[in-house]
Write a protein that holds these residues in place. Structure first.
Motif, PDB file in Angstrom:
ATOM      1  N   VAL A  34     -11.524 -10.286  -4.366  1.00  0.00           N
ATOM      2  CA  VAL A  34     -10.502  -9.124  -3.763  1.00  0.00           C
ATOM      3  C   VAL A  34     -10.179  -7.991  -4.660  1.00  0.00           C
ATOM      4  O   VAL A  34     -10.039  -6.872  -4.113  1.00  0.00           O
ATOM      5  CB  VAL A  34      -9.236 -10.056  -3.642  1.00  0.00           C
ATOM      6  N   LEU A  35     -10.274  -8.014  -5.743  1.00  0.00           N
ATOM      7  CA  LEU A  35     -10.193  -6.806  -7.007  1.00  0.00           C
ATOM      8  C   LEU A  35     -11.253  -6.044  -6.515  1.00  0.00           C
ATOM      9  O   LEU A  35     -10.980  -4.691  -6.934  1.00  0.00           O
ATOM     10  CB  LEU A  35      -9.754  -7.464  -8.422  1.00  0.00           C
ATOM     11  N   GLY A  36     -12.299  -6.478  -6.404  1.00  0.00           N
ATOM     12  CA  GLY A  36     -13.585  -5.726  -6.040  1.00  0.00           C
ATOM     13  C   GLY A  36     -13.621  -5.208  -4.752  1.00  0.00           C
ATOM     14  O   GLY A  36     -13.824  -3.867  -4.384  1.00  0.00           O
ATOM     15  N   LEU A  37     -12.999  -5.829  -3.864  1.00  0.00           N
ATOM     16  CA  LEU A  37     -12.918  -5.201  -2.407  1.00  0.00           C
ATOM     17  C   LEU A  37     -11.842  -4.037  -2.186  1.00  0.00           C
ATOM     18  O   LEU A  37     -12.271  -3.423  -1.636  1.00  0.00           O
ATOM     19  CB  LEU A  37     -12.646  -6.316  -1.667  1.00  0.00           C
ATOM     20  N   ILE A  38     -10.845  -4.062  -3.007  1.00  0.00           N
ATOM     21  CA  ILE A  38      -9.804  -2.917  -2.730  1.00  0.00           C
ATOM     22  C   ILE A  38     -10.377  -1.833  -3.427  1.00  0.00           C
ATOM     23  O   ILE A  38      -9.536  -0.846  -3.318  1.00  0.00           O
ATOM     24  CB  ILE A  38      -8.502  -3.335  -3.202  1.00  0.00           C
ATOM     25  N   THR A  39     -11.464  -1.745  -4.200  1.00  0.00           N
ATOM     26  CA  THR A  39     -11.792  -0.429  -4.718  1.00  0.00           C
ATOM     27  C   THR A  39     -12.478   0.452  -3.492  1.00  0.00           C
ATOM     28  O   THR A  39     -12.905   1.694  -3.947  1.00  0.00           O
ATOM     29  CB  THR A  39     -12.882  -0.718  -5.990  1.00  0.00           C
ATOM     30  N   ILE A  50      -3.756  -7.193   4.194  1.00  0.00           N
ATOM     31  CA  ILE A  50      -4.201  -8.776   3.959  1.00  0.00           C
ATOM     32  C   ILE A  50      -4.788  -8.953   2.451  1.00  0.00           C
ATOM     33  O   ILE A  50      -4.366  -9.980   1.740  1.00  0.00           O
ATOM     34  CB  ILE A  50      -5.374  -9.002   4.751  1.00  0.00           C
ATOM     35  N   LEU A  51      -5.469  -8.108   1.819  1.00  0.00           N
ATOM     36  CA  LEU A  51      -5.939  -8.037   0.387  1.00  0.00           C
ATOM     37  C   LEU A  51      -4.874  -8.042  -0.380  1.00  0.00           C
ATOM     38  O   LEU A  51      -4.888  -8.823  -1.435  1.00  0.00           O
ATOM     39  CB  LEU A  51      -7.025  -7.024   0.103  1.00  0.00           C
ATOM     40  N   GLU A  52      -3.970  -7.298  -0.078  1.00  0.00           N
ATOM     41  CA  GLU A  52      -2.701  -7.193  -1.103  1.00  0.00           C
ATOM     42  C   GLU A  52      -1.753  -8.401  -1.015  1.00  0.00           C
ATOM     43  O   GLU A  52      -1.338  -9.088  -1.910  1.00  0.00           O
ATOM     44  CB  GLU A  52      -1.580  -6.134  -0.751  1.00  0.00           C
ATOM     45  N   PHE A  53      -1.875  -9.384   0.232  1.00  0.00           N
ATOM     46  CA  PHE A  53      -1.136 -10.469   0.403  1.00  0.00           C
ATOM     47  C   PHE A  53      -1.929 -11.529  -0.429  1.00  0.00           C
ATOM     48  O   PHE A  53      -1.184 -12.399  -1.178  1.00  0.00           O
ATOM     49  CB  PHE A  53      -1.175 -10.818   1.769  1.00  0.00           C
ATOM     50  N   CYS A  58      -2.222 -15.066  -5.217  1.00  0.00           N
ATOM     51  CA  CYS A  58      -2.915 -15.635  -6.440  1.00  0.00           C
ATOM     52  C   CYS A  58      -1.992 -15.254  -7.603  1.00  0.00           C
ATOM     53  O   CYS A  58      -1.978 -16.230  -8.447  1.00  0.00           O
ATOM     54  CB  CYS A  58      -4.076 -14.790  -6.641  1.00  0.00           C
ATOM     55  N   VAL A  59      -1.298 -14.273  -7.755  1.00  0.00           N
ATOM     56  CA  VAL A  59      -0.401 -13.954  -9.020  1.00  0.00           C
ATOM     57  C   VAL A  59       0.895 -15.152  -9.048  1.00  0.00           C
ATOM     58  O   VAL A  59       1.161 -15.781  -9.979  1.00  0.00           O
ATOM     59  CB  VAL A  59       0.368 -12.676  -8.669  1.00  0.00           C
TER      60      VAL A  59
END
Length: 283
Positions: A34-39, A50-53, A58-59
């Motif tokens: 997901v960290l890669g997708l948000i770039t 959705i990605l931030e959620f 995860c955190v």
């Protein structure tokens, strides 16, 4: 048993289970993807919420994991370097990403480093690099001395005809660094110099042999040997733990056999008493 002991035993049981460990590894992989997708601006514009959620979830999971591990191990949790590494990464993930602390947003990519502590082989490689750091340092010192010697030689020999590569000592050292990486060193640097100075191969070939094929391979060899030694030490530790577990199991088995033997002796004694009473009543 009080409530605190029950909580401790629950945390130990959960954190030592394979399902828990495998689940955390899966969450780490999802978090990294997901960290890669948000770039990607296009993906973030469409699926940003959705990605931030997912990242927030995860955190939260990582935070619960660290809390469970701290409760399970107590103060001994902070005696392990990898545990401290995980704790720092989770702490960074909990930093605010708004207002004056918006710069910390970039550090959330460091959560992907959790994969290093989650995979045994990756831990071996990182540990090997740290263990071999003193040897690598002295290899780097040797390499700098070689750069310095060949830099002075190259600057004195070629600075008039090729000032763009050998004009100053700094430019010469940078040129030699490019030669060390083997990036266009032959067609881009060595051959143009050899058109003016045909004997220049006597300068470039020994430098490449020493810097790229000898010194750098020595560094690789040191790290590989350290990795092998750590793997052997880990195998020995695992074997000792297995033997220790086996000894404990044998001791428990011996205790059970002793208790069973005592129980049989008590039953035999009762049977003897009943036989004696039966004989006495018949007589």
């Amino acid at each position: 048993m009080n409530i605190f002991s029950q909580i401790h035993e629950f945390c130990v049981r959960v954190t030592s289970s394979k399902i828990f460990k495998n689940t955390i590894v899966l969450i780490i992989l999802i978090n990294s993807i997901v960290l890669g997708l948000i770039t990607s601006d296009a993906i973030y514009a469409k699926f940003g919420k959705i990605l931030e959620f997912i990242l927030s979830t995860c955190v939260a999971i990582f935070t619960v994991e660290i809390i469970l591990r701290i409760i399970a191990k107590g103060w001994r949790f902070f005696l392990n370097g990898w545990n401290i590494f995980d704790f720092v990464l989770v702490s960074i993930a909990l930093m605010p990403e708004t207002g004056a602390a918006i710069t910390f947003r970039v550090f959330r990519v460091m959560r992907a480093l959790r994969m290093v502590s989650s995979f045994k082989k990756l831990r071996h490689i990182v540990s090997a690099i740290l263990v071999s750091a003193p040897h690598v340092f002295w290899a780097a010192v040797l390499l700098m001395i070689i750069f310095y010697i060949f830099g002075i030689m190259g600057q004195n020999l070629f600075h008039e005809e090729f000032p763009q590569w050998f004009g100053t000592l700094g430019e010469t050292v940078y040129t030699l660094f490019q030669v060390t990486t083997l990036e266009s060193w032959s067609m881009g640097i060595a051959r143009p110099v050899m058109k003016v100075f045909p004997w220049a191969w006597c300068y470039f070939v020994p430098f490449v042999m020493i810097s790229s094929y000898i010194v750098l391979n020595v560094v690789v060899g040191v790290v590989v040997n350290a990795t092998s030694d750590l793997s052997d030490d880990d195998d020995v530790t695992d074997m000792k733990n297995k033997m220790k577990t086996k000894k404990v199991t044998n001791a428990e088995l011996l205790q059970q056999i002793t208790e069973l033997k005592n129980h049989i002796e008590r039953l035999e004694a009762k049977l003897d008493e009943k036989e004696a009473e039966k004989i006495k009543s018949e007589s």
